[in-house]
Design a protein around this motif. Structure first.
Motif, PDB file in Angstrom:
ATOM      1  N   LEU A  18       1.644   0.080 -10.047  1.00  0.00           N
ATOM      2  CA  LEU A  18       0.218   0.414 -10.130  1.00  0.00           C
ATOM      3  C   LEU A  18      -0.566  -0.659 -10.888  1.00  0.00           C
ATOM      4  O   LEU A  18      -1.694  -0.990 -10.525  1.00  0.00           O
ATOM      5  CB  LEU A  18       0.049   1.775 -10.810  1.00  0.00           C
ATOM      6  N   THR A  48       2.084   6.845  -6.947  1.00  0.00           N
ATOM      7  CA  THR A  48       1.147   7.886  -7.387  1.00  0.00           C
ATOM      8  C   THR A  48       1.746   9.268  -7.181  1.00  0.00           C
ATOM      9  O   THR A  48       1.642  10.144  -8.056  1.00  0.00           O
ATOM     10  CB  THR A  48      -0.177   7.760  -6.614  1.00  0.00           C
ATOM     11  N   ARG A  50     -10.328   1.154  -7.513  1.00  0.00           N
ATOM     12  CA  ARG A  50      -9.800   0.631  -8.786  1.00  0.00           C
ATOM     13  C   ARG A  50      -8.510  -0.158  -8.574  1.00  0.00           C
ATOM     14  O   ARG A  50      -8.176  -1.035  -9.361  1.00  0.00           O
ATOM     15  CB  ARG A  50      -9.546   1.781  -9.762  1.00  0.00           C
ATOM     16  N   LEU A  51      -7.776   0.171  -7.522  1.00  0.00           N
ATOM     17  CA  LEU A  51      -6.553  -0.559  -7.190  1.00  0.00           C
ATOM     18  C   LEU A  51      -6.828  -1.734  -6.253  1.00  0.00           C
ATOM     19  O   LEU A  51      -5.891  -2.327  -5.697  1.00  0.00           O
ATOM     20  CB  LEU A  51      -5.542   0.391  -6.543  1.00  0.00           C
ATOM     21  N   HIS A  52      -8.104  -2.065  -6.066  1.00  0.00           N
ATOM     22  CA  HIS A  52      -8.524  -3.212  -5.260  1.00  0.00           C
ATOM     23  C   HIS A  52      -8.059  -3.109  -3.807  1.00  0.00           C
ATOM     24  O   HIS A  52      -7.756  -4.111  -3.167  1.00  0.00           O
ATOM     25  CB  HIS A  52      -8.002  -4.526  -5.882  1.00  0.00           C
ATOM     26  N   ASP A  53      -8.001  -1.874  -3.297  1.00  0.00           N
ATOM     27  CA  ASP A  53      -7.553  -1.681  -1.920  1.00  0.00           C
ATOM     28  C   ASP A  53      -8.190  -0.413  -1.355  1.00  0.00           C
ATOM     29  O   ASP A  53      -7.581   0.651  -1.336  1.00  0.00           O
ATOM     30  CB  ASP A  53      -6.034  -1.579  -1.874  1.00  0.00           C
ATOM     31  N   GLY A  95      -1.471  -3.442  -8.781  1.00  0.00           N
ATOM     32  CA  GLY A  95      -2.641  -3.099  -7.988  1.00  0.00           C
ATOM     33  C   GLY A  95      -3.927  -3.231  -8.777  1.00  0.00           C
ATOM     34  O   GLY A  95      -4.928  -3.752  -8.275  1.00  0.00           O
ATOM     35  N   PHE A  96      -3.920  -2.780 -10.025  1.00  0.00           N
ATOM     36  CA  PHE A  96      -5.123  -2.883 -10.856  1.00  0.00           C
ATOM     37  C   PHE A  96      -5.509  -4.342 -11.101  1.00  0.00           C
ATOM     38  O   PHE A  96      -6.684  -4.664 -11.247  1.00  0.00           O
ATOM     39  CB  PHE A  96      -4.909  -2.171 -12.189  1.00  0.00           C
ATOM     40  N   ARG A 156       0.834  -1.204   0.000  1.00  0.00           N
ATOM     41  CA  ARG A 156       0.000   0.000   0.000  1.00  0.00           C
ATOM     42  C   ARG A 156       0.872   1.259   0.000  1.00  0.00           C
ATOM     43  O   ARG A 156       0.605   2.230  -0.714  1.00  0.00           O
ATOM     44  CB  ARG A 156      -0.910  -0.031   1.227  1.00  0.00           C
ATOM     45  N   GLN A 186       2.326   1.752  -3.516  1.00  0.00           N
ATOM     46  CA  GLN A 186       1.374   2.281  -4.488  1.00  0.00           C
ATOM     47  C   GLN A 186       1.118   3.771  -4.272  1.00  0.00           C
ATOM     48  O   GLN A 186       1.032   4.542  -5.238  1.00  0.00           O
ATOM     49  CB  GLN A 186       0.062   1.507  -4.402  1.00  0.00           C
TER      50      GLN A 186
END
Length: 537
Positions: free
Chosen positions: A251, A54, A118-121, A254-255, A47, A50
Motif C-alpha cells: 500500500l 486492502t 490516494r493510491l495514485h490509481d 501505491g501511496f 492493482r 493493492q
C-alpha cells in the motif's frame, strides 16, 4: 513413549496434512498470479495486489482477534464438557465478526474512489468495491474455520481454507480471463471463491455443532464475552501488526506512486514458495507445545522446538538456493518485464531465510502464555517497517521496500529467539539443522557453478534446479538421517493408518487447549497470497 516423542509424532501427522494442503493452496495461488501476469500488464497486476492487500487488512480488523479466541475457547469449553458455552462462544464470535465486516465493507465501498485517488490509481476503485463485497464472506469463513479447529482438527481448515478457496479462485480466474473479463473478472473470482468457501465453512461448523450433547438445563447458549474479548483483543493487536507487516509495503508503494507494484508482488510470490512450510508446521506444532508447557516438560519443549525448526529449514533450503541463484530466470516465467525484480527477490529471500532459521519462535511465546510479549514484538516490527519504508521507498522504490521488510522480519525473529531462550531455555539450533545448512550450502555452490558455465535462459534454469535437487539430496543422504528423522518419516507414512491422533488428523494433543490458547500461529493472517510472517501472530 515420552511426551516429547508423542508430540513429535503428532506434529508430523498434523503437519503432513497441513503441508499437503499448503502445497496445493500455494500452487493454486501461484497459478492465479501466473495467469494475471500472462493475461494482464504489470500495472494491472499491481492493482490486483493493492486491492487484495486492502481486503486482507480490513478482514483482520473485522475479525477483531476472534480467530484465535474462537479456537481457544471452543477447545476449552469442549474439554470442560460445557456445550452451552461452546454455542455461546461460536454465536458471539461469528455475529460480531460478520457485523464488523459488513460495516467495514460498506465503508470501503463508499470510500473506494477516494482511496483509489490516494493510491495514485483511480482505476483501482472497481477492485476495492469488489473487495468490499468479498469482505463479509472472507471474515465469516475465517471465523467458522477457526471455530472448527477448537475440535482439535485441522481437516476443515485445510480442505476449505487452504485447498478449496485458492483452487476455486484459480479456476474462476482462468475462466473469466479466458472469456475476456480482464482484471474485473479476476476481482469477481476473488468474490466468488470467498462466498462459496464461506458457505462450506459454515456447513462444516454446523456439522461440528451438531455433535454437541444437549445437557438438561444447558440447552440455551451461555455467553461469556469478557473472557473472549480479553483474550481476543491481545491476539487481534498482535495479528493486526503482523498482517500490517505483510501488506503495508504494497500500500505504501501505491501511496508513493510507484509503477512497479506488480513486479514487487510477483517477487514476493516467488519468495513465498520457499517458506510455505512455515504455516502448516506452526499449525500442527502449537497445540503440542501448549500441552508440553502445561505439563512443565521443559526438555520436551526444547526438543520439539528444535525438531520443527530443523524440518522447516531443511524443507525450505533448496528453494532458497534457487531464489538466490536464478532470481531473474524465475521471474522471467511471468514475463520479461518482471525480471527487474531480481534484486527484490534476493533481498526478500535473505529476510525469509532468517525467518525460517529461527523456527516457530512466535508460536512458542504464544503457547507458553506470553501472548503480550509476542504482540509487543509485532507492534515494534510494524513500526520499524513503516519507518524504513518511509525513508527507503522514495529513494530506492521497490528495492527499498524489500530492504525495509527483510530487516524488520529479521529483527523481530532475532528478538523472539532471544526471548524464547530467556523464558524457556529453548533454542532452534540442532544437529539436524546444521546438516541441512551444510547440504543447502553445497547445493547453492553447485548451482552457482552451473550458472557460471551455462549460457543462460530457460535451459539454464531447468538444469540448475536439477543440480540443486540432486546435490542437496545427495549431501543429506551422505550426512545421514537421525533416529528422530526416521521416526517422523514412519509417522508420515502411517498417516492414513491406525496411528492417528484422537482428533483424526494429528492436529492437536490433549490438554493443549487449556494452556497457551489457540493455535493461531499466523497460519492464515492474510498472508496467504504473499508469504508474509507466518509465525508472527
Amino acid at each position: 513413549m515420552t511426551s516429547a516423542t508423542a508430540s513429535i509424532r503428532g506434529v508430523a501427522r498434523g503437519g503432513g496434512l497441513n503441508l499437503a494442503g499448503a502445497v496445493l493452496g500455494q500452487a493454486a495461488v501461484f497459478g492465479v498470479l501466473l495467469l494475471l501476469a500472462r493475461w494482464l500488464d504489470v500495472r494491472q497486476v499491481g492493482r490486483y495486489a493493492q486491492a487484495y492487500a486492502t481486503l486482507s487488512l480490513l478482514g483482520l480488523l473485522a475479525l477483531s482477534g476472534f480467530r484465535a479466541g474462537l479456537t481457544r475457547f471452543v477447545a476449552v469449553h469442549l474439554a470442560d464438557g460445557d456445550a452451552a458455552a461452546v454455542r455461546g462462544t461460536v454465536r458471539l464470535g461469528l455475529a460480531i465478526s460478520a457485523g464488523a465486516a459488513a460495516v467495514l465493507g460498506a465503508g470501503l465501498a463508499v470510500a473506494a474512489p477516494w482511496l483509489a485517488v490516494r493510491l495514485h490509481d483511480p482505476g483501482l476503485a472497481t477492485g476495492l468495491r469488489l473487495m468490499a463485497l468479498t469482505l463479509p464472506a472472507a471474515t465469516m469463513c475465517e471465523a467458522a474455520l477457526a471455530a472448527t479447529r477448537g475440535w482439535r482438527s485441522q481437516r476443515a481448515f485445510t480442505l476449505i481454507g487452504q485447498v478449496y478457496e485458492p483452487a476455486c479462485r484459480l479456476a474462476l480466474t482462468a475462466l473469466l480471463l479466458a472469456v475476456g473479463a480482464g482484471l474485473t473478472g479476476a476481482f469477481w473470482a476473488v468474490a466468488g471463491a470467498g462466498w462459496s468457501a464461506a458457505a462450506l465453512a459454515l456447513l462444516a461448523l454446523r456439522a461440528r455443532m451438531r455433535t454437541l450433547t444437549r445437557t438438561p438445563g444447558m440447552v440455551a447458549p451461555a455467553y461469556r464475552p469478557r473472557e473472549l474479548f480479553s483474550f481476543s483483543t491481545v491476539s487481534w493487536l498482535s495479528s493486526l501488526s503482523a498482517t500490517g507487516l505483510i501488506w503495508l509495503d504494497t500500500l505504501l508503494l501505491g501511496f508513493f506512486g510507484s509503477p512497479d507494484i506488480g513486479v514487487y508482488n510477483v517477487a514476493t510470490r516467488l519468495v513465498t514458495l520457499a517458506v510455505f512450510v512455515l504455516a502448516p508446521m506452526n499449525a500442527a506444532f502449537g497445540p503440542h507445545l501448549a500441552h508440553l508447557h502445561h505439563r512443565a516438560d521443559v526438555d520436551g519443549v526444547r526438543r520439539v522446538y528444535g525438531a520443527v525448526t530443523g524440518w522447516i529449514v531443511r524443507l525450505s533450503l533448496p528453494a532458497f538456493a534457487a531464489l538466490l541463484t536464478f532470481p531473474g530466470e524465475l521471474l522471467a516465467l511471468f514475463g520479461d518485464e518482471f525480471t527487474t525484480g531480481a534484486a527484490v527477490t534476493v533481498v526478500l529471500a535473505a529476510g525469509q531465510l532468517v525467518n525460517a532459521a529461527t523456527g516457530p519462535c512466535g508460536t512458542v511465546l504464544n503457547m507458553s502464555g506470553r501472548v503480550a510479549v509476542n504482540m509487543g514484538d509485532n507492534v515494534a516490527a510494524l513500526l520499524l517497517n513503516v519507518l524504513l519504508n518511509l525513508v527507503l521507498i522514495p529513494a530506492y522504490g521497490i528495492v527499498g521496500a524489500a530492504v525495509a521488510w527483510a530487516v524488520s522480519l529479521a529483527a523481530v525473529n532475532t528478538a523472539r529467539v532471544l526471548q524464547v531462550r530467556r523464558l524457556t531455555g529453548a533454542l532452534p539450533f540442532t544437529r539436524g539443522l546444521g546438516k541441512g545448512l551444510v547440504a543447502g550450502a553445497a547445493a547453492l555452490l553447485a548451482a552457482l557453478a552451473a550458472r557460471a558455465v551455462l549460457p543462460g535462459g530457460a535451459g539454464t534454469l531447468v538444469i540448475g534446479l536439477v543440480v540443486i535437487g540432486v546435490v542437496y539430496l545427495a549431501v543429506v543422504a551422505a550426512l545421514g538421517l537421525s533416529g528422530e528423522d526416521r521416526m517422523v518419516l514412519r509417522s508420515l507414512l502411517r498417516r492414513s493408518g491406525g496411528g492417528r491422533a484422537p482428533a483424526g488428523d494429528g492436529g492437536a494433543s490433549d490438554g493443549g487447549a487449556n494452556d497457551g490458547g489457540a493455535n493461531d500461529g499466523g497460519a492464515n493472517d492474510g498472508g496467504a497470497d504473499k508469504g508474509g510472517v507466518p509465525d508472527a501472530a
